[in-house]
Design a protein around this motif. Structure first.
Motif, PDB file in Angstrom:
ATOM      1  N   GLU A   1      -5.657   2.442  -3.668  1.00  0.00           N
ATOM      2  CA  GLU A   1      -4.209   2.232  -3.592  1.00  0.00           C
ATOM      3  C   GLU A   1      -3.461   3.484  -4.067  1.00  0.00           C
ATOM      4  OE1 GLU A   1      -0.438   0.350  -3.238  1.00  0.00           O
ATOM      5  OE2 GLU A   1      -2.397  -0.136  -2.381  1.00  0.00           O
ATOM      6  N   LEU A   2      -3.903   4.072  -5.171  1.00  0.00           N
ATOM      7  CA  LEU A   2      -3.256   5.283  -5.695  1.00  0.00           C
ATOM      8  C   LEU A   2      -3.382   6.443  -4.711  1.00  0.00           C
ATOM      9  CD1 LEU A   2      -4.444   5.119  -9.432  1.00  0.00           C
ATOM     10  CD2 LEU A   2      -2.139   4.672  -8.580  1.00  0.00           C
ATOM     11  N   LEU A   3      -4.538   6.572  -4.081  1.00  0.00           N
ATOM     12  CA  LEU A   3      -4.737   7.643  -3.104  1.00  0.00           C
ATOM     13  C   LEU A   3      -3.853   7.433  -1.880  1.00  0.00           C
ATOM     14  CD1 LEU A   3      -8.637   7.960  -3.316  1.00  0.00           C
ATOM     15  CD2 LEU A   3      -6.964   9.587  -4.193  1.00  0.00           C
ATOM     16  N   THR A   4      -3.767   6.189  -1.447  1.00  0.00           N
ATOM     17  CA  THR A   4      -2.974   5.862  -0.260  1.00  0.00           C
ATOM     18  C   THR A   4      -1.490   6.109  -0.489  1.00  0.00           C
ATOM     19  OG1 THR A   4      -4.585   4.176   0.363  1.00  0.00           O
ATOM     20  CG2 THR A   4      -2.420   4.046   1.415  1.00  0.00           C
ATOM     21  N   THR A   5      -1.037   5.846  -1.731  1.00  0.00           N
ATOM     22  CA  THR A   5       0.394   5.983  -2.037  1.00  0.00           C
ATOM     23  C   THR A   5       0.724   7.354  -2.634  1.00  0.00           C
ATOM     24  OG1 THR A   5      -0.017   4.901  -4.175  1.00  0.00           O
ATOM     25  CG2 THR A   5       0.740   3.514  -2.360  1.00  0.00           C
ATOM     26  N   HIS A   6      -0.177   8.308  -2.449  1.00  0.00           N
ATOM     27  CA  HIS A   6       0.041   9.710  -2.846  1.00  0.00           C
ATOM     28  C   HIS A   6       0.311   9.863  -4.342  1.00  0.00           C
ATOM     29  CE1 HIS A   6       0.130  10.550   1.419  1.00  0.00           C
ATOM     30  NE2 HIS A   6       1.093   9.662   1.589  1.00  0.00           N
TER      31      HIS A   6
END
Length: 831
Positions: A222-227
């Motif tokens: 989730e953190l990677l996806t939301t930059h």
């Protein structure tokens, strides 16, 4: 143009401030209001306590403080808790003020020590303050990471300068000081300067906090996806950090293009086997690992890749809070409790904010993120409750899991409490030592009143409460009496003084070195083990590497159990006998006796433990490479510790053992050890060498890149070749054909080939010698050719026929590439 060129001709506060602010603006740096406030106070001569968040520009204020001190012609000291930060600041200040104006003192070496700006560890400044008192040439002190004042082991070094340097201007800096009203009043009383507290700064990058109950890999995705990358995943053990990184290999962290960019950035970087190969796989996947047990070159690689924006996730330990230069957008806590060496406890507010404050990069991020990952049992409970839905009966039937036994439970309330909590007030950690008394007594009558008055001031006007002060006074009296009885100090007409001109600096930096010199004189120079015995003396004076010694003890106990089982010793007796098995301690009896004798005339050595042990000698006698040794003891997570110990041993060997005590074999050993360390990670030795022999330009002292060719140091390379061959002799003597096969199967010498070659030898002789004569240069023949060495290691057989041996070729080019002797066996048998 450096900052030094901007110095105004006058020390007028307004002129100094305007000159520095103008320089900052030229660098594209607009001063924050709190920076302006702190700098105005500094140029006006006030002490400043800078208690502002991480990333709020304390380093720029420190630079302004040095600038103001130079304008007023005062010597200014910058202190930090660890040598790496001192070195980093040294180079940064050289860029600002020029090489001739910046010096460094770390205990290991000194560079440009008469410069007007000195970077040093807190202990160095504390010892200067003790030795010179108010007369010390210290006009200003900038103490970074001042929260170390509360460190139980080292806090005294942050307190002593405050007590002993009343003429200095102090700038105390940290993001987590807590209530500083005591320090404000104390500094004003001692120095006569007004003391300003600058603590109301807003974070340049605000933090957003969140508590999550999704599984960790889902949270990360989730953190990677939301930059919100790069993400630093905080663990409280090195093992947990590495295990987490390996578990994340299943997460698609990087795109193909990003992986190609990582590979290009890595280039020809040399990864050794073991942890190096593991790290290589991880970083190429976009995942870093960062902890104190890693080799320095690996930590630098991770930091470099992270600074280039190539690593999305870094799994590391809480050492992140001590000035590690890794850019981070999100800090993720995998837990809010830790084992502190004594017990498992919840994080203190100071620890939490020190780590959380690393999130968000000024100039890059508009927001920093701090995420607390709920404990696994909480996540399981949430899943079970979600499955039960809104049905009250089903929810009541859910059996909630509890925290694992031996851990401390925590949850969202703990996280919220830590977010709101202010750092705890700093507690005094004053301590009295022999070195402290020797320094103060060595001061003489400087400043009036003599040593007694100076010591009384130190003992009665420190920051301890009265009961603690009485304890320190009693210890100081006991130390003084021991020094008096030993004849180290004397009292003449009420004046206490040293009886001789002691080398105080030498004793403080290498306190057991004089004892080592005395012990070396007791050794038999004609003994075949003389060189290794000298090494054992030196090793006994070094700080004990706990992880290595524990691994040695574990290995020794395993071997002892196997031997006792073979002898048929009963279980209860085995347990009793195992209590006596410890790590090897060469020369323990001689060294302990020498220590007791030496201490009678030199009582201050009682502050330091003599610890007989063998790490370098153990590696040499086993004829192992660094990688083999780390693997043998299972130390892959602590290889950085192993290397630092080896480097410390090399430095101590170089600077402690006098030339007339060195035999040819000891010089060979010294050269081997230095080359071994260089080939694993050259920075630990090369920088030290350059600091000991500085160039005209101290800025030339820079972190080394790749090590030099291993074959260039012929003397050291001969020892590496000898050890490589002797390793095979030792395994042959033990008939460990399996391990011989692991070494040489690639060259056609698997276990069966070795066994077939050696069985005829054992049909002829009962054993194969592995003593000092067996590994000596007389039984090694080397024909040095242009691109290879042709070698023969002769066996030390019982009949001394010396006809059997191992023939091999040493590939020089391959050795340079590997950083070790690449030996290819060509024959085993009689000549």
């Amino acid at each position: 143009m450096t900052l030094i060129d901007q110095l105004p001709r006058t020390a007028d506060p307004d002129a100094v401030f305007e000159a520095f602010a103008g320089w900052a603006k030229e660098q594209g740096l607009d001063l924050y209001p709190h920076q302006e406030e702190a700098l105005i106070e500094i140029v006006s001569g006030a002490n400043v306590i800078l208690n502002t968040p991480t990333g709020s520009g304390k380093s720029l204020v420190a630079a302004g403080a040095h600038f103001a001190a130079l304008a007023d012609d005062r010597t200014t000291f910058y202190t930090a808790p660890i040598k790496a930060l001192v070195s980093e600041k040294f180079f940064a200040l050289i860029d600002m003020f020029g090489a001739k104006n910046v010096g460094m003192l770390t205990g290991d070496a000194s560079v440009n020590e008469d410069a007007p700006i000195i970077c040093c560890t807190a202990e160095i400044l504390a010892n200067i303050a003790l030795r010179d008192g108010a007369e010390a040439d210290v006009g200003q002190v900038v103490m970074d990471e001042f929260h170390f004042y509360a460190d139980p082991e080292r806090g005294w070094a942050w307190q002593v300068p405050l007590i002993e340097l009343p003429r200095a201007q102090f700038i105390l800096m940290s993001a987590t000081l807590g209530d500083v009203s005591f320090f404000k009043d104390d500094l004003a009383r001692r120095t006569g300067r007004s003391t300003a507290v600058v603590a109301d700064a807003e974070r340049p990058v605000p933090l957003m906090f969140s508590y999550v109950t999704t599984p960790l890999h889902e949270t990360l995705e989730e953190l990677l996806t939301t930059h919100q990358a790069p993400v630093y995943v905080v663990h409280f053990t090195q093992a947990a950090a590495l295990e987490r990184a390996q578990a994340l290999m299943s997460v698609n962290v990087c795109t193909r293009a990003e992986k190609d960019a990582i590979a290009a950035a890595i280039g020809n970087f040399r990864f050794s086997s073991g942890f190096g190969k593991t790290l290589s796989r991880l970083v190429r996947h976009g995942i870093g690992v960062h902890h104190a047990g890693m080799l320095p070159k690996y930590r630098r690689l991770v930091e470099t890749l992270a600074q280039a924006g190539l690593l999305k996730v870094i799994c590391g330990t809480d050492t992140l809070g001590v000035g590690i230069n890794v850019p981070i957008r999100t800090v993720m806590f995998t837990g809010l409790s830790k084992y502190d060496g004594t017990r498992t406890r919840l994080l203190q507010a100071r620890e939490f904010h020190q780590i959380a404050g690393r999130a968000g990069r000024a100039g890059f991020d508009t927001m920093g993120y701090v995420v607390a990952q709920a404990p696994e049992h909480v996540i399981e409970n949430e899943k079970a409750l979600a499955k039960a839905g809104d049905d009250p009966k089903k929810r009541r039937k859910v059996v909630r899991k509890k925290p694992p036994e031996g851990t401390i439970g925590w949850g969202k309330p703990t996280f919220e409490r830590l977010i709101e909590a202010k750092p705890e007030p700093l507690k005094s950690s004053f301590a009295v030592s022999h070195a402290m008394l020797l320094n103060v007594i060595g001061r003489g009558n400087t400043g009036g009143g003599g040593a007694f008055s100076a010591m009384r001031h130190l003992l009665e006007d420190n920051h301890e409460d009265r009961p603690a002060q009485r304890r320190h006074i009693r210890r100081a009296i006991a130390i003084y009496r021991a020094l008096l009885a030993a004849g180290v100090v004397e009292s003449v007409d009420g004046e206490v003084r040293l009886t001789e001109d002691l080398q105080i600096d030498f004793a403080l930096n290498q306190p057991l070195s004089p004892l080592a010199l005395a012990a070396i004189e007791l050794l038999d120079r004609e003994s075949p083990t003389y060189a290794l015995d000298v090494l054992s003396v030196i090793e006994s004076t070094l700080e004990s590497p706990r992880q290595i010694l524990s691994a040695q003890q574990h290995k020794a106990r395993g071997e002892a159990v196997a031997a006792m089982k073979a002898e048929g010793i009963e279980y209860e007796q085995r347990l009793e006998l195992l209590e006596e098995v410890t790590h090897p301690k060469p020369l323990a009896e001689l060294l302990d006796a020498a220590y007791e004798m030496y201490r009678q005339g030199h009582p201050w050595v009682a502050d330091h433990e003599l610890a007989p042990k063998t790490v370098v000698r153990d590696m040499y006698e086993r004829a192992m490479t660094f990688t083999e040794y780390v693997s043998f003891y299972g130390l892959s997570r602590s290889e950085g510790l192993v290397l630092r110990y080896l480097a410390d041993a090399y430095k101590a060997l170089r600077q402690t053992v006098p030339g007339d005590a060195k035999t040819e074999e000891l010089v060979d050993l010294e050269e081997w050890l230095g080359e071994l360390v260089r080939q694993v990670d050259s920075s630990l030795i090369d920088e030290w060498e350059r600091l000991r022999n500085p160039t005209d330009d101290p800025s030339a002292v820079a972190a080394a890149t790749e090590p030099p060719a291993v074959t260039r140091n012929v003397r050291a390379f001969r020892v590496l070749v000898r050890n490589a061959l002797f390793r095979r002799v030792e395994l042959a003597a033990l008939r460990r054909y399996d391990l011989l096969g692991e070494l040489d199967a690639g060259d056609g010498w698997d276990a069966s080939e070795w066994e077939a070659a050696l069985e005829p030898y054992f049909d002829e002789y009962d054993d194969l010698g592995t003593g000092p004569a067996a590994r000596g240069p007389a039984l090694l023949m080397i024909d040095q050719q242009r691109d290879r060495w042709v070698v023969r290691q002769i066996f030390d057989d019982p009949a001394e026929d010396h006809d059997w041996g191992i023939s091999a070729e040493v590939d020089l080019a391959a050795s340079d590439e590997a950083g070790a002797a690449v030996v290819r066996v060509t024959a085993v048998g009689p000549a």
